[in-house]
Scaffold this motif. Structure first.
Motif, short mmCIF file in Angstrom:
data_model
loop_
_atom_site.label_atom_id
_atom_site.label_comp_id
_atom_site.label_asym_id
_atom_site.label_seq_id
_atom_site.Cartn_x
_atom_site.Cartn_y
_atom_site.Cartn_z
N ILE A 108 64.20 42.22 22.90
CA ILE A 108 65.33 41.35 23.31
C ILE A 108 66.16 42.08 24.53
O ILE A 108 66.73 43.28 24.31
N THR A 109 66.06 41.43 25.56
CA THR A 109 66.55 41.99 26.89
C THR A 109 68.03 41.28 27.25
O THR A 109 68.98 41.77 27.92
N SER A 110 68.34 40.33 26.63
CA SER A 110 69.74 39.58 26.67
C SER A 110 70.65 40.09 25.66
O SER A 110 70.18 40.84 24.89
N GLU A 111 72.08 39.85 25.90
CA GLU A 111 72.90 39.79 24.68
C GLU A 111 72.41 39.28 23.38
O GLU A 111 72.02 37.99 23.47
N ILE A 112 72.33 40.07 22.44
CA ILE A 112 72.22 39.46 21.10
C ILE A 112 73.37 38.93 20.19
O ILE A 112 74.41 39.61 20.32
N VAL A 113 73.32 37.63 20.25
CA VAL A 113 74.36 36.96 19.54
C VAL A 113 73.94 36.48 17.86
O VAL A 113 72.78 35.81 17.92
N THR A 114 74.50 37.17 17.10
CA THR A 114 74.12 36.91 15.63
C THR A 114 74.69 35.84 14.98
O THR A 114 73.90 35.65 13.96
N ASP A 115 75.59 35.47 15.46
CA ASP A 115 76.07 34.08 14.56
C ASP A 115 76.14 32.94 15.65
O ASP A 115 76.94 31.92 15.29
N GLY A 116 75.42 32.86 16.66
CA GLY A 116 75.19 31.61 17.38
C GLY A 116 74.33 30.67 16.81
O GLY A 116 73.74 30.59 15.65
N PRO A 117 74.14 29.47 17.89
CA PRO A 117 73.31 28.41 17.08
C PRO A 117 71.90 28.71 17.30
O PRO A 117 71.46 29.64 17.66
#
Length: 384
Positions: free
Chosen positions: A236-245
């Protein structure tokens, strides 16, 4: 505050990633020796009575062991809907072949003894072989394709497009993984026969199991080397959002050689998984040659745990990469059900999984002991 918010979304996703691994390992460890016994049936048993002995070692337990496969499929459906949609649609023909092979098992068990004809019984023996060998092979082939990436993509409206075919799944690396799966489960089936049988059957099972254990180590090491030099992983190259949709298209990802080994580099403690995979199989080989009975089965389960968990921790957080569009790859953080669904399922699992473990343990306790020719030759209407 509603109950589903007692555990945050990120933690629930992690818990269900672990539980998915537990269910898959549970299936391989429990139903795996059934498949292994079916694969070995034509080779470890030479007479009709011997083949009945082999069949009756798994006859009382195989149905209960398949509960783990149903639980795994149900967990994927409820906890990871996009994973279920892509895998069960894209691998439809492969899944159908597995289903056909698994259907042969109960039919073979029930129909084999209906006639005294040697041709009739031999035919059903080979049907039971197919019911063991084919699922073991295709499950491994599926894992090999997952490690390489599956040819699917999403439209802007998250409509799924799968652009692969059955023959595309049969690539060299996937076939190597399939052979690894067959060797691993055959090793496990042989360990079960060593525990449950006596005499010539146990001796042949020990010989085949020793070879299968050695092949498990060889194929596993070869697959690791191939991954290092010839299989690109995903990152993954973007910001990792762990609690997103749960929208796979909210991230960016790339193919990168060596990416499947990044987690092992960052967290060396994870190396315990592949080490257990190799040492477990090696211990099966040593224990069988030493004449042990219980130890090969336990060490076989340890090897299965190590091999399967090494795949999971290597890919984390990916659970189904896309070879067509890496950005569409499914990860733990963007392909789960809602927080409330995961929580409600967790409550149900906390209630019912211990019950399954309890009755499974009780069944094996009741059925503990060896199956021999005397038992089969007696007028026993309960034997296959």
């Amino acid at each position: 505050m509603i109950l589903s918010q007692l555990i945050d979304y990120e933690t629930l996703r992690l818990i269900w990633w672990v539980l998915l691994g537990v269910l898959l390992i549970g299936f391989a460890a429990m139903d795996g020796f059934d498949l292994g016994v079916g694969t070995l049936l034509p080779f470890v048993a030479k007479t009709d009575v011997e083949r009945r002995v082999v069949i009756n070692t798994i006859g009382p337990v195989w149905e209960g062991n398949q509960v783990w496969l149903i639980l795994g499929g149900g967990a994927i459906f409820a906890a990871w809907p996009p994973l279920y949609a892509v895998s069960f649609s894209g691998f439809y023909l492969a899944m159908f072949i597995i289903l056909f092979a698994l259907i042969l098992r109960p039919v073979g068990f029930k129909y084999r003894s209906k006639k005294q004809s040697p041709q009739w019984r031999s035919g059903w023996d080979w049907a039971l072989f197919i019911g063991g060998f084919v699922p073991a092979l295709i499950f491994g082939v599926a894992v090999g394709n997952v490690l390489q990436g599956v040819p699917f993509r999403f439209s802007d409206h998250l409509q799924i497009f799968y652009e692969g075919n059955l023959f595309g799944l049969l690539n060299p690396f996937a076939l190597l993984c399939g052979l690894l799966s067959v060797a691993m489960l055959t090793m496990h089936g042989a360990a079960w026969l060593v525990l449950k049988t006596t005499g010539d059957i146990a001796k042949r099972a020990k010989s085949f199991g020793s070879v299968a254990a050695l092949l498990t180590i060889v194929f596993y090491v070869l697959a690791g080397i191939w991954m290092w030099y010839g299989i690109a992983g995903y990152r993954i190259t973007s910001e990792i959002v762990t609690d997103g949709p749960s929208n796979p298209l909210f991230k960016t990802a790339v193919l990168e050689h060596g990416a499947w080994f990044t987690n092992f580099s960052n967290y060396p403690i994870l190396l315990i998984a592949p080490v257990l995979g190799i040492l477990g199989a090696l211990s099966v080989l040593v224990a069988m040659r030493a004449g042990r009975e219980v130890m090969p089965l336990l060490m076989g389960k340890l090897s299965i745990f190590g091999i399967i968990s090494s795949v999971g921790v290597a890919m984390f957080p990916f659970i189904l990469p896309s070879s067509l569009d890496p950005n569409a790859s499914l990860t733990v953080w963007d392909s789960s059900s809602s927080q409330m669904t995961l929580f409600n399922m967790l409550v149900a699992t906390a209630i019912f999984l211990p019950l399954i473990l309890f009755y499974t343990s009780w069944v094996y306790k009741v059925l503990w002991g060896k199956v021999d020719k005397n038992m089969i030759e007696d007028d026993n209407s309960h034997a296959y």
